[in-house]
Write a protein that holds these residues in place. Sequence first.
Motif, PDB file in Angstrom:
ATOM      1  N   ILE A  26       8.570   1.279  -1.637  1.00  0.00           N
ATOM      2  CA  ILE A  26       9.604   0.777  -2.545  1.00  0.00           C
ATOM      3  C   ILE A  26      10.966   0.947  -1.884  1.00  0.00           C
ATOM      4  N   ASP A  29      14.055  -0.783  -6.158  1.00  0.00           N
ATOM      5  CA  ASP A  29      13.352  -1.571  -7.176  1.00  0.00           C
ATOM      6  C   ASP A  29      12.672  -0.626  -8.174  1.00  0.00           C
ATOM      7  N   LEU A  33       8.768  -0.642  -9.795  1.00  0.00           N
ATOM      8  CA  LEU A  33       7.915   0.544  -9.752  1.00  0.00           C
ATOM      9  C   LEU A  33       7.412   0.898 -11.148  1.00  0.00           C
ATOM     10  N   ASP A  54       9.513   5.972  -0.674  1.00  0.00           N
ATOM     11  CA  ASP A  54      10.807   5.296  -0.769  1.00  0.00           C
ATOM     12  C   ASP A  54      11.341   5.071   0.641  1.00  0.00           C
ATOM     13  N   ASP A 105       1.852  -3.282  -4.112  1.00  0.00           N
ATOM     14  CA  ASP A 105       3.304  -3.312  -3.943  1.00  0.00           C
ATOM     15  C   ASP A 105       3.995  -3.078  -5.277  1.00  0.00           C
ATOM     16  N   ALA A 106       5.187  -2.496  -5.191  1.00  0.00           N
ATOM     17  CA  ALA A 106       6.022  -2.389  -6.377  1.00  0.00           C
ATOM     18  C   ALA A 106       6.408  -3.796  -6.833  1.00  0.00           C
TER      19      ALA A 106
END
Length: 811
Positions: A26, A29, A33, A54, A105-106
């Motif tokens: 991420i 975003d 998340l 992150d 994926d976020a």
Amino acid sequence: MTGEIQRGSDAREFDVDRPVSVICTIRNDATGLAQLLSSLDRQTLLPAEIIVVDGGSDADALASVRSEASRHEGVRLIEGGDLNIAQGRNLAIREARHDIIACTDAGCEADPHWLERLTAPLRRGDADVAGGHYAVGECGWLQRCAGRLSLPGMLRPVDPARFNPSARSLALTREAWRRAGEFPEWLSTAEDTLFDLKLRSLEPPLRYAFVEEAVVTWTPRARVRGVFRQFAGYARGEGHLGRGENAHRYLTLRYAAIAVWACASAIWAVQDLTSVAACVLIVTLLLVMRLHFGAAPRWAFQECKRPGALRWIVRTAQAAAVNELLTAAQWFGYRRGRGERLRNPGRYVARLRRYLTEGGASSGNVEHVPPWRTVNVSPPPRTLVVSWHWPPVNRASANVLTNLFNTASPRSFRVLTRQMRDMRDDAPSPRLETERVAWPLPDDRPVRIRTFLAELRTFVHVLARAWRTHLAWDVQIVLSVYPTRYGLLSGWAASRLLGVPHVAYMHDLFRETLLTRSRLKRAFWWKLDERILRESRLILTPTREHAEHYARRGLVNTVVLPHTVAESDAEGPSSTRVSRQAIEVAAQEPRPLRLVYSGAIYEPHLDAVEAILDAAKSEPEIELMFLAKPHPLLSGLCAHWLEPGPMQAAIKSADAGVVALGWRTPYPEEIRVCFPSKIIDYLSAERPILAVVPRGCFVDRFVRETGCGVCANDPTRDSIRAACRELQDPAKRARFSKRACAAARTLRPADWMRRLEDALRCAAGVACGGIVSRQDAHATGLESAALNLHKPRAAGFIPTVSADRAYAGRP
């Protein structure tokens, strides 16, 4: 066995025997998340842990990410600093506690059954890699249209054998990730594409599962500018990999045509604006038709829940506009990535080769060297071989093809070739179904316009026969053999006509050996050579030097396939076991050294042949025999032209075979890379080789590294005499013969036919198995460059595939 995880007010089970770790990365975003973690909390099979990395969010976004992660049980947040997606995924997998890894994926939202269905094949032990499906989430019409036009399976069914899953819905074992060498950290986009292709190329092959029911929803960006930048970023990664060159070339020509028409229209507008507008509209429709008239109506049909022609027309126009936006974004992004790759080949090309060939991660800390083994794989693709020379024609290239294709499966190969008038019915020929096109001339010696017309006529007939064969047999790939220009052109044109991949088998260089005074002819064949080789999914070359030459031209989709000995000569008889007593007897009975030169004498090698003749005439202890066609240089000498059988017997009666390559030649690069077929004749007869060749060429390297003879790297009498004196020693000659027999065993046709079948499977998109051993490669000193393959075109864009087969090593 199951356990329980308490999250909020719900108690759900997870698999204790095979727990699953879910990872994602991420950056800035927190909303995405939150959407992902909420969907993971609703899974029917909960993950044992969720690792979020992150990759460098700013301070405010990072605080939101920390707050969101703290609201969900089992979430581990790793603040990795400034990381790209590949670095973040590798870090998450290294930190994961379990062997089954699920990637997403976020910003995605997982179906409640996603994790259970996606990881079921891995938890049962039935697969090493599993790919799920994707859908477009609830969003505006622009996002819906962009997503459905770009995601696989939205407009047409997915082929599980060719589907490379995105990392937004991917599950794999830690061992599979380790064997692939981790995600390529030097790529900022398209890293999961290259990772998928590396997984596909591993040997022994991994077990794949496509789980169509494991769905995650994904939403493109909301605004036109955001969609353009998003898809341009994806295409930029493709440009870094060099995938989709043909699509980019087509789009460049398309936009150039539109620009030319626009300029012409602007000049003409002052006279008749209505006619100009009509012309521009017609040309635009013609150019747009190929790209949009397949995908846009399908999307419009799915989108129109109520019948109505007007609604369908409006949706079709909207889809065409969005598809044009995606196409322009892909062209722009690919052009940017391609420029960066060309400006910085050390970062992209060199790392790509290293990633594909060494099996390690970007740092080179992981390596997988597969053992040689034969695995159960699908049959080779149905291959149409197009060759201007095919047995029983007595040509060097035809004899090489006889050795190799004698071990080919008749069910997988068919041949298209010429019917020559001088062919012998009793000559050996592979047992493959062969269709011959009559050659109208007595032979194939050039007679200017008559030869051109005969080649043009044969070219047209070959295309017609290829089409007829395709209708009856469903050809999957075309293999064209080059030592003749029209043979290569016919194979390439046939592949275009049939719509199947093309593989070029280059015995010699093409444009580098073209000598003509006509600038137009030279420009035509040079351009054709460039286009054919760039559009070929695979280029087979007989030597490592040949592949390196193409690599310098930017053609890295090469694999070395050396000439092979006959199957009956692969093991070698016991005559090489010469006793010490026999060597002493031979030393006590001195006799002249019998040398034999096999094959035609070509003009580029005349200086080397003259040097050998001069040394033989000045040295009474050397007898030189030529098994060659008549040539002015051989007048008054012992020279014969024999058929392959008697020629082998004559070679066996000699003490050594001669290979001569010229110094003063118009083809210096061809001399450096060529693999003379007479080497195969000498190795089959277990005779040492006297190589009178320039230093640094393939023949010089092969003879020195295999130890099957001696080299004279200077066309002088003294240099050749010194090499002959080594061959006059019976003990050394016996040692050279033994090593020649060992070199012949490394060129077994059955082994190299299996390698060819594996390469053809990869080029045709069929599952591969088997890889050449390092021992085989060590014995011959032959290596391959990276193998660049391609896949069929998808909606709006043409993706291609990269994989590798490494025949690397040194004796």
